[in-house]
Design an enzyme around this catalytic site. Structure first.
Site, PDB file in Angstrom:
ATOM      1  N   HIS A   1      -3.819 -10.533   4.217  1.00  0.00           N
ATOM      2  CA  HIS A   1      -5.173 -10.468   4.756  1.00  0.00           C
ATOM      3  C   HIS A   1      -5.397 -11.587   5.772  1.00  0.00           C
ATOM      4  O   HIS A   1      -5.077 -12.738   5.509  1.00  0.00           O
ATOM      5  CB  HIS A   1      -6.214 -10.604   3.640  1.00  0.00           C
TER       6      HIS A   1
ATOM      7  N   LYS B   1      -3.327  -1.441   8.350  1.00  0.00           N
ATOM      8  CA  LYS B   1      -4.617  -1.997   8.756  1.00  0.00           C
ATOM      9  C   LYS B   1      -4.445  -3.158   9.740  1.00  0.00           C
ATOM     10  O   LYS B   1      -5.234  -4.089   9.788  1.00  0.00           O
ATOM     11  CB  LYS B   1      -5.438  -2.438   7.537  1.00  0.00           C
TER      12      LYS B   1
ATOM     13  N   ARG C   1      -1.819  -3.020  -6.496  1.00  0.00           N
ATOM     14  CA  ARG C   1      -1.841  -4.135  -5.548  1.00  0.00           C
ATOM     15  C   ARG C   1      -2.543  -5.353  -6.122  1.00  0.00           C
ATOM     16  O   ARG C   1      -2.060  -6.485  -6.003  1.00  0.00           O
ATOM     17  CB  ARG C   1      -2.535  -3.641  -4.272  1.00  0.00           C
TER      18      ARG C   1
ATOM     19  N   ARG D   1       0.824  -1.199   0.000  1.00  0.00           N
ATOM     20  CA  ARG D   1       0.000   0.000   0.000  1.00  0.00           C
ATOM     21  C   ARG D   1       0.868   1.263   0.000  1.00  0.00           C
ATOM     22  O   ARG D   1       2.064   1.203   0.281  1.00  0.00           O
ATOM     23  CB  ARG D   1      -0.906   0.023   1.231  1.00  0.00           C
TER      24      ARG D   1
ATOM     25  N   TYR E   1      -9.545  -8.858  -5.118  1.00  0.00           N
ATOM     26  CA  TYR E   1      -8.288  -8.573  -5.813  1.00  0.00           C
ATOM     27  C   TYR E   1      -8.088  -9.440  -7.055  1.00  0.00           C
ATOM     28  O   TYR E   1      -6.970  -9.750  -7.429  1.00  0.00           O
ATOM     29  CB  TYR E   1      -7.110  -8.771  -4.844  1.00  0.00           C
TER      30      TYR E   1
END
Length: 630
Positions: free
Chosen positions: A417, A302, A384, A277, A426
């Site tokens: 994730h 995150k 990404r 990111r 994605y």
């Protein structure tokens, strides 16, 4: 109808003051808990839930559920460094109940909240396999050669338990076996108790969305996902990668890292080859090369403070090049204030430092990305998803690391994730002309340098002394390092110095050698317009709405521990829906003319507009361009 304003900064600061007052009071703990719930309810009502304020037409003036979720996340982060009032007493009971883990758990009593969360997360992950290890170890004949081989195989398969298992091989196997089974048996029970251990301050358990609200957000993202799956974008792989390599291997002097917009090409290329990111590239990511194609990465955005233990990721360029260029980017003058922006957020500022960095950089970076793809719908974060698709094609079926994993696990691990469903967002991009054997090409021919060298003998007579000789040598060095480098009077004045009038006279003389000509505006430009191969070559669902220009991931609203990085002010003015235009102007990459002068071009409502003039910064220039044409 009046417009409802929400002063989020005042609300969250007031909440912190009231929680501090409750914490310091002599009230019974049960009464404190009741007051925490009451204050959280007041806070949620003021933001979103108050039926008296938002009944009827008032709903049109309310902030969106997405923004409400984002603000709850930002409010929770104000209490991230506080432990639950029962944490120490609950932990001491676990220490007595599970002696096999007493030493490990006792260390938590002295740790700050962030470290406790990290330790707890790591232990939970280890305990998940306790029952499996116990079942696989039970038929093993300890103390035998065959048994030792099986134990060694088990240790390799479950590295978190390797110490206990190998002790059964190298030491007294009877006592080691007893210790192993005690750890496994207690670990299976500890897993449940540890999962319910309250670590965070009580207020955090009440600053949450209701089940209905979470369902609404989930439904919205399911609709977004459905649209993405029916609006795929095809990328020409060789063209895309060649352009990234051209940026990453360009000479240092070809980068303009003195402005936010000037950082955009290098920042985007680094994100594109690493899948990270914006905030991870610009500030908080830590990268350590493992080999030429892989790096260890720490600094996942995150994640709550202290929860990121690092992961191994692929790099689409040589990792040494990545590390070198990342250092160049972060040490640039335009990036000098970003770390302070993240670490030293003023008390009056309720946005996180990450969100503030994102807000400032998105405006400068996204215009370059749209120009890079020649597509107004593309934004920085698309790098990404494209990265995920490329590394999947290159490594999923060839790297033994993924031998026993499916593609959902691959995408989740590579992107970082925790929720494997997040990776579904994605997969919008497809590749054309992909080949794992593809390598970037770099032309060894440099006709511009040859043409300049042919003018060497003319330089002594072009100016007094050796001024022309020195300038000519500097220009040749630039062209030798970067055959496509742009040489303008501004380039010379900024990077070399000297008299502007002489720079103009020199360029007039060497223009033909450089393949330059004077345009209608009196400025030098390339005499031959190169035919550019588009990166985006085919799209389905052209009626899909453009992406937002803010840098936020599609999983932001799915996990309420995540923070949505929205480009919003702390004082929200939620306008009636019918007054909000659905079309936005699309700006091309701003062009600096030197000094405070800018060239701004944008498209709006089917029209093409341009403006050139003086402005203090790029944001001011874009505003002036809009006002001048609209």
């Amino acid at each position: 109808m009046s417009v409802q304003k929400i002063k989020f900064g005042e609300l969250v600061n007031d909440l912190v003051d009231k929680v501090n007052h409750i914490d310091a009071s002599d009230l019974a703990q049960g009464e404190k808990t009741r007051k925490y719930k009451a204050e959280a309810r007041k806070f949620n009502n003021a933001l979103f839930l108050d039926k008296r304020r938002y009944r009827g037409q008032g709903l049109k003036r309310r902030i969106t559920l997405n923004t409400f979720n984002a603000y709850l996340s930002r409010a929770r982060k104000k209490f991230d460094d506080r432990l639950h009032h029962h944490f120490h007493s609950d932990l001491e009971r676990l220490i007595k109940r599970y002696p096999a883990y007493s030493d490990e758990l006792s260390e938590w009593l002295k740790l700050p909240a962030a470290d406790v969360r990290q330790r707890r997360s790591a232990l939970l992950e280890r305990l998940k396999s306790a029952m499996t290890v116990a079942e696989m170890a039970s038929p093993v004949k300890f103390g035998t050669t065959a048994g030792n081989k099986k134990l060694e195989s088990l240790a390799k398969r479950f590295p978190d338990w390797a110490g206990y298992i190998r002790d059964c091989i190298t030491t007294d196997y009877q006592s080691s076996q007893k210790a192993l089974y005690a750890a496994l048996e207690q670990g299976s029970r500890l897993l449940d108790d540890l999962g319910s251990l309250r670590v965070n301050h009580e207020i955090l358990y009440h600053l949450t969305l209701s089940t209905a609200e979470r369902t609404s957000i989930q439904t919205r993202w399911e609709n977004v996902l459905s649209e993405k799956k029916r609006s795929t974008v095809t990328i020409d792989y060789p063209t895309y990668m060649q352009r990234l390599m051209d940026i990453l291997t360009a000479p240092v002097q070809s980068f303009d890292l003195s402005t936010r917009a000037g950082m955009a090409p290098l920042a985007f290329a680094l994100a594109a080859v690493s899948g990270r990111r914006m905030i991870e590239i610009m500030v908080q990511g830590e990268f350590e090369p493992v080999n030429k194609q892989e790096m260890k990465f720490i600094g996942q955005a995150k994640k709550r403070t202290g929860e990121d233990s690092g992961r191994r990721i692929y790099c689409l360029c040589d990792t040494s090049v990545f590390i070198e260029r990342l250092k160049l980017l972060r040490e640039s003058s335009a990036a000098a204030d970003l770390i302070d922006l993240v670490n030293n957020v003023p008390e009056s500022e309720t946005r996180s430092g990450n969100a503030m960095v994102n807000t400032r950089l998105s405006v400068a970076f996204n215009p370059f990305v749209k120009d890079f793809f020649n597509d107004d719908r593309r934004v920085y974060k698309d790098s990404r998803a494209i990265y995920a698709r490329i590394v999947y094609e290159k490594y999923f079926n060839t790297d033994p690391r993924w031998k026993n994993s499916d593609e959902d696990v691959f995408f989740s691990e590579i992107l970082g994730h925790d929720d494997e469903n997040t990776q579904l967002h994605y997969k919008q991009f497809k590749l054309r002309n992909f080949s794992a054997a593809w390598c970037p090409t770099f032309s060894s021919d440099n006709p511009r340098l040859v043409a300049l060298q042919a003018l060497d003998d003319d330089m002594p007579g072009l100016a007094n002394g050796d001024a022309a000789v020195r300038l000519h040598a500097w220009v040749k060095e630039l062209i030798a390092n970067d055959p496509s480098a742009k040489i303008t009077t501004y380039t010379i004045r900024k990077q070399y110095g000297g008299n502007p009038a002489f720079a103009k006279r020199y360029l007039d003389y060497v223009a033909q050698a450089l393949g330059m000509e004077v345009g209608d505006d009196g400025r030098f430009k390339s005499a031959v317009e190169e035919e550019t191969q588009p990166v985006v070559i085919f799209e389905l669902g052209d009626d899909a709405s453009p992406d937002d220009d803010t840098e936020e991931d599609d999983d932001d609203d799915v996990d309420d521990d995540d923070e949505i990085e929205l480009e919003v002010n702390d004082e929200i003015e939620a306008k009636p829906v019918e007054h909000v235009s659905q079309e936005k102007p699309r700006f091309a990459a701003p062009v600096s003319r030197g000094g405070n002068r800018w060239l701004i071009k944008f498209n709006f409502a089917g029209g093409h507009y341009s403006w050139e003039g003086d402005a203090e910064n790029v944001r001011d220039a874009m505003k002036r361009a809009w006002e001048a044409n609209m």
